[in-house]
Design a protein around this motif. Structure first.
Motif, PDB file in Angstrom:
ATOM      1  N   ALA A   9       3.837   4.849   9.745  1.00  4.56           N
ATOM      2  CA  ALA A   9       4.340   3.740   8.933  1.00  4.56           C
ATOM      3  C   ALA A   9       3.211   2.861   8.422  1.00  4.56           C
ATOM      4  CB  ALA A   9       5.335   2.914   9.740  1.00  4.56           C
ATOM      5  N   ASP A  10       2.101   2.772   9.170  1.00  4.67           N
ATOM      6  CA  ASP A  10       0.981   1.928   8.767  1.00  4.67           C
ATOM      7  C   ASP A  10      -0.165   2.731   8.150  1.00  4.67           C
ATOM      8  OD1 ASP A  10       2.254  -0.403   9.713  1.00  4.67           O
ATOM      9  OD2 ASP A  10       1.557  -0.011  11.755  1.00  4.67           O
ATOM     10  N   ALA A  11       0.055   4.011   7.939  1.00  4.14           N
ATOM     11  CA  ALA A  11      -0.996   4.859   7.363  1.00  4.14           C
ATOM     12  C   ALA A  11      -1.116   4.620   5.858  1.00  4.14           C
ATOM     13  CB  ALA A  11      -0.690   6.326   7.633  1.00  4.14           C
ATOM     14  N   VAL A  12      -2.254   4.976   5.307  1.00  3.86           N
ATOM     15  CA  VAL A  12      -2.445   4.985   3.858  1.00  3.86           C
ATOM     16  C   VAL A  12      -2.169   6.400   3.370  1.00  3.86           C
ATOM     17  CG1 VAL A  12      -4.078   4.695   1.963  1.00  3.86           C
ATOM     18  CG2 VAL A  12      -4.150   3.134   3.926  1.00  3.86           C
ATOM     19  N   PHE A  13      -1.238   6.548   2.443  1.00  2.00           N
ATOM     20  CA  PHE A  13      -0.869   7.856   1.912  1.00  2.00           C
ATOM     21  C   PHE A  13      -1.720   8.156   0.678  1.00  2.00           C
ATOM     22  CE2 PHE A  13       2.565   6.829   4.639  1.00  2.00           C
ATOM     23  CZ  PHE A  13       3.118   8.030   5.051  1.00  2.00           C
ATOM     24  N   LEU A  14      -2.311   9.337   0.668  1.00  3.40           N
ATOM     25  CA  LEU A  14      -3.178   9.766  -0.425  1.00  3.40           C
ATOM     26  C   LEU A  14      -2.390  10.717  -1.314  1.00  3.40           C
ATOM     27  CD1 LEU A  14      -6.345  10.497   1.742  1.00  3.40           C
ATOM     28  CD2 LEU A  14      -5.657   8.327   0.698  1.00  3.40           C
ATOM     29  N   VAL A  15      -2.236  10.356  -2.575  1.00  5.32           N
ATOM     30  CA  VAL A  15      -1.420  11.141  -3.499  1.00  5.32           C
ATOM     31  C   VAL A  15      -2.195  11.373  -4.789  1.00  5.32           C
ATOM     32  CG1 VAL A  15       0.743  10.269  -2.549  1.00  5.32           C
ATOM     33  CG2 VAL A  15      -0.322   9.086  -4.477  1.00  5.32           C
ATOM     34  N   ASP A  16      -1.702  12.339  -5.590  1.00  4.64           N
ATOM     35  CA  ASP A  16      -2.212  12.455  -6.948  1.00  4.64           C
ATOM     36  C   ASP A  16      -1.363  11.532  -7.826  1.00  4.64           C
ATOM     37  OD1 ASP A  16       0.173  13.791  -7.279  1.00  4.64           O
ATOM     38  OD2 ASP A  16      -0.744  15.761  -7.609  1.00  4.64           O
ATOM     39  N   ASP A  17      -1.221  11.816  -9.083  1.00  2.00           N
ATOM     40  CA  ASP A  17      -0.509  10.898  -9.963  1.00  2.00           C
ATOM     41  C   ASP A  17       0.962  11.267 -10.133  1.00  2.00           C
ATOM     42  OD1 ASP A  17      -0.801   8.526 -11.345  1.00  2.00           O
ATOM     43  OD2 ASP A  17      -0.979   9.507 -13.289  1.00  2.00           O
ATOM     44  N   ALA A  18       1.530  12.008  -9.174  1.00  3.47           N
ATOM     45  CA  ALA A  18       2.923  12.450  -9.277  1.00  3.47           C
ATOM     46  C   ALA A  18       3.872  11.264  -9.135  1.00  3.47           C
ATOM     47  CB  ALA A  18       3.218  13.486  -8.202  1.00  3.47           C
ATOM     48  N   ASP A  19       4.772  11.106 -10.117  1.00  2.00           N
ATOM     49  CA  ASP A  19       5.681   9.962 -10.118  1.00  2.00           C
ATOM     50  C   ASP A  19       6.675   9.998  -8.972  1.00  2.00           C
ATOM     51  OD1 ASP A  19       4.499   8.891 -12.366  1.00  2.00           O
ATOM     52  OD2 ASP A  19       5.890   9.866 -13.759  1.00  2.00           O
ATOM     53  N   ASP A  20       7.112  11.206  -8.566  1.00  2.00           N
ATOM     54  CA  ASP A  20       8.112  11.274  -7.494  1.00  2.00           C
ATOM     55  C   ASP A  20       7.557  10.741  -6.184  1.00  2.00           C
ATOM     56  OD1 ASP A  20       6.437  13.610  -7.611  1.00  2.00           O
ATOM     57  OD2 ASP A  20       7.723  14.562  -6.128  1.00  2.00           O
ATOM     58  N   LEU A  21       6.316  11.138  -5.840  1.00  2.00           N
ATOM     59  CA  LEU A  21       5.731  10.684  -4.585  1.00  2.00           C
ATOM     60  C   LEU A  21       5.378   9.198  -4.639  1.00  2.00           C
ATOM     61  CD1 LEU A  21       3.534  13.767  -3.702  1.00  2.00           C
ATOM     62  CD2 LEU A  21       5.419  12.861  -2.342  1.00  2.00           C
ATOM     63  N   LYS A  22       4.812   8.756  -5.738  1.00  2.00           N
ATOM     64  CA  LYS A  22       4.496   7.328  -5.844  1.00  2.00           C
ATOM     65  C   LYS A  22       5.764   6.491  -5.777  1.00  2.00           C
ATOM     66  CE  LYS A  22       2.175   7.493  -9.679  1.00  2.00           C
ATOM     67  NZ  LYS A  22       1.369   7.038 -10.844  1.00  2.00           N
ATOM     68  N   GLY A  23       6.812   6.942  -6.470  1.00  2.00           N
ATOM     69  CA  GLY A  23       8.067   6.208  -6.438  1.00  2.00           C
ATOM     70  C   GLY A  23       8.689   6.201  -5.055  1.00  2.00           C
ATOM     71  N   GLY A  24       8.663   7.351  -4.371  1.00  2.00           N
ATOM     72  CA  GLY A  24       9.206   7.425  -3.019  1.00  2.00           C
ATOM     73  C   GLY A  24       8.452   6.537  -2.051  1.00  2.00           C
ATOM     74  N   LEU A  25       7.139   6.505  -2.170  1.00  2.00           N
ATOM     75  CA  LEU A  25       6.322   5.661  -1.289  1.00  2.00           C
ATOM     76  C   LEU A  25       6.606   4.183  -1.525  1.00  2.00           C
ATOM     77  CD1 LEU A  25       3.067   7.756  -1.602  1.00  2.00           C
ATOM     78  CD2 LEU A  25       4.236   7.274   0.559  1.00  2.00           C
ATOM     79  N   ARG A  33       9.440   2.931  -2.687  1.00  4.04           N
ATOM     80  CA  ARG A  33      10.787   2.641  -2.189  1.00  4.04           C
ATOM     81  C   ARG A  33      10.808   2.517  -0.666  1.00  4.04           C
ATOM     82  NH1 ARG A  33      14.503   4.580  -6.115  1.00  4.04           N
ATOM     83  NH2 ARG A  33      13.635   4.004  -8.154  1.00  4.04           N
ATOM     84  N   GLU A  34       9.914   3.245   0.015  1.00  8.03           N
ATOM     85  CA  GLU A  34       9.851   3.186   1.477  1.00  8.03           C
ATOM     86  C   GLU A  34       8.868   2.123   1.966  1.00  8.03           C
ATOM     87  OE1 GLU A  34      11.816   4.886   3.570  1.00  8.03           O
ATOM     88  OE2 GLU A  34      12.842   5.662   1.786  1.00  8.03           O
ATOM     89  N   ASN A  35       8.311   1.356   1.031  1.00  6.10           N
ATOM     90  CA  ASN A  35       7.357   0.283   1.358  1.00  6.10           C
ATOM     91  C   ASN A  35       6.154   0.809   2.148  1.00  6.10           C
ATOM     92  OD1 ASN A  35       8.879  -1.906   0.186  1.00  6.10           O
ATOM     93  ND2 ASN A  35      10.276  -1.765   1.940  1.00  6.10           N
ATOM     94  N   LEU A  36       5.647   1.952   1.725  1.00  7.78           N
ATOM     95  CA  LEU A  36       4.493   2.555   2.362  1.00  7.78           C
ATOM     96  C   LEU A  36       3.262   2.374   1.475  1.00  7.78           C
ATOM     97  CD1 LEU A  36       6.209   5.871   3.533  1.00  7.78           C
ATOM     98  CD2 LEU A  36       5.548   3.934   4.989  1.00  7.78           C
ATOM     99  N   SER A  37       2.121   2.175   2.110  1.00 11.70           N
ATOM    100  CA  SER A  37       0.878   1.993   1.369  1.00 11.70           C
ATOM    101  C   SER A  37       0.367   3.338   0.865  1.00 11.70           C
ATOM    102  CB  SER A  37      -0.186   1.346   2.267  1.00 11.70           C
ATOM    103  OG  SER A  37       0.234   0.076   2.713  1.00 11.70           O
ATOM    104  N   TYR A  38      -0.122   3.354  -0.373  1.00 13.25           N
ATOM    105  CA  TYR A  38      -0.663   4.603  -0.888  1.00 13.25           C
ATOM    106  C   TYR A  38      -1.841   4.337  -1.810  1.00 13.25           C
ATOM    107  CZ  TYR A  38       1.676   3.837  -5.422  1.00 13.25           C
ATOM    108  OH  TYR A  38       2.073   3.335  -6.636  1.00 13.25           O
ATOM    109  N   ARG A  39      -2.633   5.383  -2.004  1.00 11.31           N
ATOM    110  CA  ARG A  39      -3.770   5.312  -2.919  1.00 11.31           C
ATOM    111  C   ARG A  39      -3.824   6.608  -3.713  1.00 11.31           C
ATOM    112  NH1 ARG A  39      -7.776   4.542   0.566  1.00 11.31           N
ATOM    113  NH2 ARG A  39      -8.692   6.634   0.539  1.00 11.31           N
ATOM    114  N   VAL A  40      -3.953   6.493  -5.015  1.00  7.06           N
ATOM    115  CA  VAL A  40      -4.103   7.681  -5.855  1.00  7.06           C
ATOM    116  C   VAL A  40      -5.525   8.197  -5.688  1.00  7.06           C
ATOM    117  CG1 VAL A  40      -4.117   8.577  -8.200  1.00  7.06           C
ATOM    118  CG2 VAL A  40      -2.369   6.915  -7.501  1.00  7.06           C
ATOM    119  N   GLU A  41      -5.615   9.449  -5.244  1.00  9.04           N
ATOM    120  CA  GLU A  41      -6.927  10.056  -4.980  1.00  9.04           C
ATOM    121  C   GLU A  41      -6.843  11.519  -5.385  1.00  9.04           C
ATOM    122  OE1 GLU A  41      -9.320  10.931  -0.945  1.00  9.04           O
ATOM    123  OE2 GLU A  41      -9.121   8.806  -1.425  1.00  9.04           O
ATOM    124  N   ILE A  42      -7.587  11.901  -6.368  1.00 13.49           N
ATOM    125  CA  ILE A  42      -7.511  13.268  -6.886  1.00 13.49           C
ATOM    126  C   ILE A  42      -8.303  14.236  -6.017  1.00 13.49           C
ATOM    127  CG2 ILE A  42      -7.871  14.733  -8.911  1.00 13.49           C
ATOM    128  CD1 ILE A  42      -5.735  12.530  -9.197  1.00 13.49           C
TER     129      ILE A  42
END
Length: 210
Positions: free
Chosen positions: A136-152, A154-163
């Motif tokens: 729950a307190d982790a930083v999620f590393l994603v690409d630029d996918a809208d589904d994952l960014k939107g899901g993160l 909505r779940e109030n999770l921290s994320y960073r776009v990293e290719i």
């Protein structure tokens, strides 16, 4: 790690409670499961077993993997999680494999197969991940996918776009899945989605112990 080393490691991670109903010795079933998940096709696994003096069909080896019902272990607590999805064809239909990987260890934390990719599906995947691991307190590393960014979001999770960088770990997982399914043109043939998902999750367990 060299492929031969992967094939000779311990198989304590394979739960063979179903073996009591099988006529095949436990060590043969373990060897068949391990070698198939490590890279041998069903046909080549059958040939290997024949060289050991055991005649079993491709269907038998397939059923061993299904009955073992292997799942990645719960209870991890990484401070970063790399997440992504990849298209997987099952017969003539396209599905999406979601995966979460600990970039520090390259271990697969969770994987699921879905018929499409949307924000609600990403949320479902993330909810399951949160139930299995302390992230729950982790930083999620994603690409630029809208589904994952939107899901993160909505779940109030921290994320960073990293290719690249740490997120390369999840790309390695998908490359391995593609390598393992390359003999099927990156497609699972003559199986239903739950069967394909069981194999993919079993492969994740092998990956984590390789």
């Amino acid at each position: 790690m060299p492929e031969i080393a992967r094939l000779t490691e311990s198989t304590e991670w394979i739960d063979l409670e179903f073996v009591e109903r099988e006529r095949t010795p436990r060590e043969i079933i373990e060897k068949g499961i391990r070698h198939h998940l490590a890279g041998l096709s069903l046909s080549n696994t059958v040939i290997l077993l024949e060289e050991l003096g055991v005649n079993r069909s491709r269907v038998a080896v397939h059923n061993w993997v299904q009955k073992a019902d292997l799942q990645p272990a719960d209870g991890e607590a990484p401070d970063r999680v790399a997440v992504d999805q990849k298209a997987i064809r099952i017969n003539d239909e396209q599905y999406w494999l979601y995966a979460a990987v600990d970039p520090q260890t390259n271990r697969i934390l969770h994987s699921r197969l879905f018929p499409t990719y949307t924000i609600p599906i990403a949320r479902e995947f993330l909810t399951e991940l949160l139930e299995k691991h302390d992230v729950a307190d982790a930083v999620f590393l994603v690409d630029d996918a809208d589904d994952l960014k939107g899901g993160l979001r909505r779940e109030n999770l921290s994320y960073r776009v990293e290719i690249h960088g740490f997120r390369n770990s999840v790309e390695r997982v998908f490359r391995e899945v593609q390598r393992r399914t390359s003999s099927f043109s990156n497609c699972f043939s003559h199986v239903d989605p739950p069967t394909a998902e069981t194999w993919l999750q079993a492969h994740a367990v092998w990956w984590n112990h390789a």
